[in-house]
Design a protein around this motif. Structure first.
Motif: not given
Length: 102
Positions: A14-22, A24-27
């Motif tokens: 995994i390089e980066r996760v580009e999701c909404e903050t909530a 991204r925090a859950r992932l």
């Protein structure tokens, strides 16, 4: 490349996760963090969830979430590489029994 662009059985980091903050925090709580090695197990039919293996367990993600997780291809080695007098550690995708039907 994203998780959705991988092929079943392929490993990547995994390089980066580009999701909404909530999201991204859950992932992140589930172990989906940069540097983690993942293996794509399978895609569910009809656009269903994506099944991945990471950190010793399997995780199903929505396809739209998997499309926002960027990965880099992990080159697998069948034998340890020689580096001078030392043998470099073997890089592999840690999967476990039963991670995909044959």
């Amino acid at each position: 490349m994203t998780l959705c662009q991988m092929k079943p059985g392929q490993c990547a980091a995994i390089e980066r996760v580009e999701c909404e903050t909530a999201i991204r925090a859950r992932l992140s709580e589930m172990g989906v963090t940069p540097g983690t090695t993942v293996k794509l197990i399978r895609f569910a039919p009809f656009g269903g969830p994506v099944l991945i293996s990471l950190r010793g367990y399997m995780l199903a993600l929505r396809k739209n979430q998997a499309a926002r997780i960027y990965v880099r291809n992990e080159e697998l080695q069948s034998a340890p590489a020689q580096t001078g007098n030392r043998i470099a550690p073997q890089r592999h995708c840690r999967a476990f029994k039963g991670d995909a039907p044959k």
